[in-house]
Every structure is written in C-alpha cells, then in structure tokens.
Motif scaffolding. Structure first.
Motif, mmCIF file in Angstrom:
data_model
loop_
_atom_site.group_PDB
_atom_site.id
_atom_site.type_symbol
_atom_site.label_atom_id
_atom_site.label_comp_id
_atom_site.label_asym_id
_atom_site.label_seq_id
_atom_site.Cartn_x
_atom_site.Cartn_y
_atom_site.Cartn_z
ATOM 1 N N PRO A 178 23.723 1.549 13.554
ATOM 2 C CA PRO A 178 23.825 0.942 12.060
ATOM 3 C C PRO A 178 22.357 0.650 11.998
ATOM 4 O O PRO A 178 21.485 0.494 12.455
ATOM 5 N N GLY A 179 21.544 0.875 10.504
ATOM 6 C CA GLY A 179 20.072 0.151 10.045
ATOM 7 C C GLY A 179 19.240 0.901 10.319
ATOM 8 O O GLY A 179 17.950 0.475 10.802
ATOM 9 N N THR A 180 19.144 2.139 10.635
ATOM 10 C CA THR A 180 18.619 2.886 11.833
ATOM 11 C C THR A 180 17.691 4.357 10.939
ATOM 12 O O THR A 180 17.030 5.020 11.227
ATOM 13 N N GLY A 181 18.616 4.699 9.804
ATOM 14 C CA GLY A 181 18.190 5.426 9.153
ATOM 15 C C GLY A 181 17.769 5.341 7.313
ATOM 16 O O GLY A 181 18.091 5.512 6.568
ATOM 17 N N GLY A 182 16.744 4.588 7.128
ATOM 18 C CA GLY A 182 15.814 4.824 5.985
ATOM 19 C C GLY A 182 15.593 5.927 5.223
ATOM 20 O O GLY A 182 14.938 6.737 5.773
ATOM 21 N N PHE A 183 16.448 6.142 4.064
ATOM 22 C CA PHE A 183 15.765 6.668 2.663
ATOM 23 C C PHE A 183 16.171 6.627 2.056
ATOM 24 O O PHE A 183 16.564 5.410 1.395
ATOM 25 N N GLY A 184 14.793 6.639 1.041
ATOM 26 C CA GLY A 184 14.345 6.762 -0.397
ATOM 27 C C GLY A 184 13.213 6.048 -0.523
ATOM 28 O O GLY A 184 12.176 6.600 0.567
ATOM 29 N N PRO A 185 12.682 5.295 -1.308
ATOM 30 C CA PRO A 185 13.293 4.686 -2.247
ATOM 31 C C PRO A 185 13.709 5.723 -3.078
ATOM 32 O O PRO A 185 15.067 5.126 -3.881
ATOM 33 N N TYR A 186 13.090 6.812 -3.484
ATOM 34 C CA TYR A 186 13.657 7.111 -4.903
ATOM 35 C C TYR A 186 14.449 8.403 -3.936
ATOM 36 O O TYR A 186 13.508 8.904 -2.767
ATOM 37 N N LEU A 187 15.317 9.319 -4.903
ATOM 38 C CA LEU A 187 15.126 10.869 -4.966
ATOM 39 C C LEU A 187 14.684 11.939 -6.196
ATOM 40 O O LEU A 187 15.276 11.615 -7.322
ATOM 41 N N VAL A 188 13.923 12.672 -5.442
ATOM 42 C CA VAL A 188 13.207 12.919 -6.897
ATOM 43 C C VAL A 188 13.418 14.539 -7.340
ATOM 44 O O VAL A 188 13.554 14.883 -6.113
ATOM 45 N N PRO A 189 13.563 14.939 -8.178
ATOM 46 C CA PRO A 189 14.145 16.272 -8.233
ATOM 47 C C PRO A 189 13.092 17.280 -7.645
ATOM 48 O O PRO A 189 11.691 17.531 -8.522
ATOM 49 N N ALA A 190 13.530 18.054 -7.114
ATOM 50 C CA ALA A 190 12.131 19.758 -6.490
ATOM 51 C C ALA A 190 11.690 19.955 -7.828
ATOM 52 O O ALA A 190 10.584 20.190 -7.796
ATOM 53 N N ALA A 191 12.447 20.437 -9.054
ATOM 54 C CA ALA A 191 11.561 20.860 -10.154
ATOM 55 C C ALA A 191 10.719 19.479 -10.844
ATOM 56 O O ALA A 191 9.716 20.734 -11.338
ATOM 57 N N ASP A 192 10.315 18.822 -10.166
ATOM 58 C CA ASP A 192 9.395 17.545 -10.866
ATOM 59 C C ASP A 192 7.875 17.523 -10.137
ATOM 60 O O ASP A 192 6.821 16.955 -10.010
ATOM 61 N N LEU A 193 8.552 18.409 -8.542
ATOM 62 C CA LEU A 193 7.289 18.139 -7.378
ATOM 63 C C LEU A 193 6.282 19.477 -7.093
ATOM 64 O O LEU A 193 5.390 19.472 -6.672
ATOM 65 N N GLY A 194 6.672 20.701 -7.761
ATOM 66 C CA GLY A 194 5.323 21.429 -7.448
ATOM 67 C C GLY A 194 6.029 21.885 -6.069
ATOM 68 O O GLY A 194 7.552 22.314 -5.317
ATOM 69 N N ASP A 195 5.617 22.677 -5.321
ATOM 70 C CA ASP A 195 5.022 22.731 -4.223
ATOM 71 C C ASP A 195 4.748 21.462 -2.794
ATOM 72 O O ASP A 195 3.769 21.151 -2.668
ATOM 73 N N VAL A 196 5.806 21.480 -2.266
ATOM 74 C CA VAL A 196 7.063 21.205 -2.637
ATOM 75 C C VAL A 196 5.525 20.857 -0.315
ATOM 76 O O VAL A 196 5.470 19.815 0.210
ATOM 77 N N ASN A 197 4.723 22.204 -0.121
ATOM 78 C CA ASN A 197 4.080 22.168 1.248
ATOM 79 C C ASN A 197 2.854 21.658 0.837
ATOM 80 O O ASN A 197 2.586 20.992 1.507
ATOM 81 N N ALA A 198 2.791 21.297 -0.229
ATOM 82 C CA ALA A 198 1.134 20.304 -0.820
ATOM 83 C C ALA A 198 1.117 19.072 -0.396
ATOM 84 O O ALA A 198 0.552 18.435 -0.644
ATOM 85 N N LEU A 199 2.890 18.539 -0.517
ATOM 86 C CA LEU A 199 3.059 16.651 0.226
ATOM 87 C C LEU A 199 2.673 16.645 1.103
ATOM 88 O O LEU A 199 2.346 17.585 2.110
ATOM 89 N N THR A 200 2.128 15.409 1.444
ATOM 90 C CA THR A 200 1.186 15.061 2.607
ATOM 91 C C THR A 200 2.189 13.789 2.947
ATOM 92 O O THR A 200 2.640 13.087 1.475
ATOM 93 N N LEU A 201 2.727 13.250 4.264
ATOM 94 C CA LEU A 201 3.112 12.819 4.433
ATOM 95 C C LEU A 201 2.328 11.091 5.463
ATOM 96 O O LEU A 201 1.719 11.981 6.363
ATOM 97 N N GLU A 202 2.851 9.894 5.002
ATOM 98 C CA GLU A 202 1.906 9.297 5.644
ATOM 99 C C GLU A 202 3.013 8.085 6.529
ATOM 100 O O GLU A 202 3.418 7.376 5.494
ATOM 101 N N THR A 203 3.279 7.325 7.687
ATOM 102 C CA THR A 203 3.706 6.105 8.389
ATOM 103 C C THR A 203 2.317 5.619 9.026
ATOM 104 O O THR A 203 1.750 5.701 9.029
ATOM 105 N N ARG A 204 2.825 4.046 7.921
ATOM 106 C CA ARG A 204 2.252 3.255 8.619
ATOM 107 C C ARG A 204 3.049 1.568 9.050
ATOM 108 O O ARG A 204 4.345 1.342 9.429
ATOM 109 N N VAL A 205 2.429 1.324 10.134
ATOM 110 C CA VAL A 205 3.174 0.253 11.017
ATOM 111 C C VAL A 205 2.148 -1.315 10.859
ATOM 112 O O VAL A 205 1.030 -0.906 10.895
#
Length: 283
Positions: A178-205
């Motif tokens: 329980p409580g281990t699948g963080g999901f959000g904060p937002y769901l953004v329409p695909a049409a608003d993002l353009g090329d998804v391959n251009a997105l950058t992911l960064e995880t910080r602790v």
C-alpha cells in the motif's frame, strides 16, 4: 491543461482542472461533467473542456488533497528495466521483449501523500517513470497507430520493496505494498505535450538528483509498449502503462541510495509537473 483527481470540499473524491493556482471541481460535487477522471476519459470529455471550467466551484490548489491521477484504473501495467542506463546498471541488457508486471490500483497514492515504507524492509527504493493513460479500447494495436490510443501522460513513482521484489523471479509482491505507487500530480492531455520523446525525467531525493533521462532513451518505445501489451490483453479507457525507470535507482548506488523514513522523493517531468512524496515508516 492540467487535469487531476482530488478530494472535494465535502470530503468526497472528485476531479477537475488545475489552473492559475486553483482547483476547479468538474466532478459530482462540482460541475458534474463525469463521475471520475477515468469516466471523463471514457466519455471523451478529457482534454476537450473549454474555458467554461472557470464557472465550476474552485479552491486553492495549495489546500486540496491530491489523489492518484486516475483513481480507478482497471489495469496498471508496468514495464521493468526499460532505459538503457538501467539495463546496464542491473546487468539486464539486450532484452528480446519488455519485462511486464502488474500493479494493483489500490497500491497507488497521490501527490504529497506519504510513500509508505513497510517496517519489514530495509530495501525501499524509488523509480521515477512516465505513465500513459489509454484513451479508448485497445487490442492488437499496431505500432504506427499507438499514439492514437493515448489520452495523456503523468509522472509516476514505482516505489519498490526490493527484498520482496527480488525474492523470486516474479516481481509483483515487491511492487504492490500500500502507498507505493505515486501517480500525479496531474494528467496532461497528449495533445498538449507535442513530442513525448522530447520530455526529460528527473528524480530527486532530498534535493539530490538521482535519475535524469530523456524519454527518447527508452529501450522499448511507447508505441512498441502499447503494441506489445495490447497483443496479450485488452486495454480500456483509463488503463495505465508505466513505461520504466532510468538508471540511478538506490539499489545499485555505492554507497547505497535506498530510502529511509523522512526522505523526500520528487519526480519531475517536462510539462507534467513534479510528483512529491515523503517516506513514512508503517507497521
């Protein structure tokens, strides 16, 4: 446009649009456009709401309680070791097919909700990922048609209880506490993002960058994943595919980068916002 699921002023689950620091309630307690965000996807409302949302009841975003972006997906399909950097650090290279496991919907939590580290583990780990939500019934989808089946994207933290995950060849136990699948904060329409391959992911602790990658670094691309998954199971509107995590997970760091009580984990993705959860030890 940022859509989200959250708790309404009367304490019931709802959904709506987050804009200009306000959360506009489009669910049963507000404009009542659809019962849930999943229902809005199914009914074709998601991504099509115009400026009339500003007439809905609203509260400051700062005071709402976020829920998982989609609270009631029928299926959550997760992909393992799907960035080249993570394949290299884990020693799992040259895969012939995606590594697939399932996460149960009731293991998810929203932005700012605690990441629940079970007291029985010493190997609690983060995995920042991009999640996609299916827009319409999908079965045997061809790669060239795959993006037509994506409603939107969100940040995901596939927090893992590594000792349970690695106890056998099947990963499901370590991925469904329980409580281990963080999901959000937002769901953004695909049409608003353009090329998804251009997105950058960064995880910080605790503010330290642990993972950073472009979605273009995925070993199996998003179209390949959709084609593969729908080759063996039928997906419905609101179902989720979590696309994999880059290298830099705590398990393979020297010294160990595994999580402890009180650690703050943030997953930030271009255009999708920042998912933030604080580790809480639970019995």
């Amino acid at each position: 446009m940022n859509y989200a699921s959250f708790v309404s002023a009367d304490g019931s689950p709802t959904w709506g649009i987050i804009a200009d620091g306000q959360a506009y309630d489009l669910g049963p307690s507000g404009a009542n456009l659809a019962h849930t965000l999943r229902a809005a996807v199914e009914q074709g409302i998601f991504g099509t709401v115009g400026e009339e949302y500003r007439n809905a009841p609203s509260r400051a975003e700062a005071v709402i309680e976020f829920l998982p972006a989609v609270t009631d997906p029928g299926k959550v399909i997760c992909i393992g070791v799907n960035y080249r950097s993570h394949q290299e650090e884990s020693g799992k290279t040259e895969q012939k097919a995606p590594t697939v496991f399932t996460r149960f919907a009731d293991s998810q939590m929203g932005h700012l909700q605690p990441a629940q580290m079970p007291a029985t583990t010493t190997k609690f780990d983060y995995e920042g990922e991009v999640a996609l939500v299916i827009s319409k019934e999908a079965f045997h989808v061809a790669e060239e048609d795959a993006f037509d089946y994506v409603a939107g994207y969100a940040a995901y933290n596939d927090l893992s209880v590594r000792d349970w995950q690695l106890a056998a060849s099947q990963w499901i136990p370590g991925k469904n506490f329980p409580g281990t699948g963080g999901f959000g904060p937002y769901l953004v329409p695909a049409a608003d993002l353009g090329d998804v391959n251009a997105l950058t992911l960064e995880t910080r602790v605790n503010g330290d960058i642990r993972q950073k990658a472009s979605v273009s670094d995925l070993y199996f691309t998003i179209p390949q994943l959709i084609a593969y998954v729908t080759g063996f199971t039928k997906l419905s509107p609101g179902d989720v595919i979590v696309t994999g995590t880059p290298g830099g997970v705590g398990l393979f760091m020297e010294p160990s980068g595994l999580l402890s009580e009180g650690d703050v984990v943030e997953v930030e993705i271009t255009g999708l916002g920042t998912l933030k959860n604080t580790v809480e030890l639970v019995s």
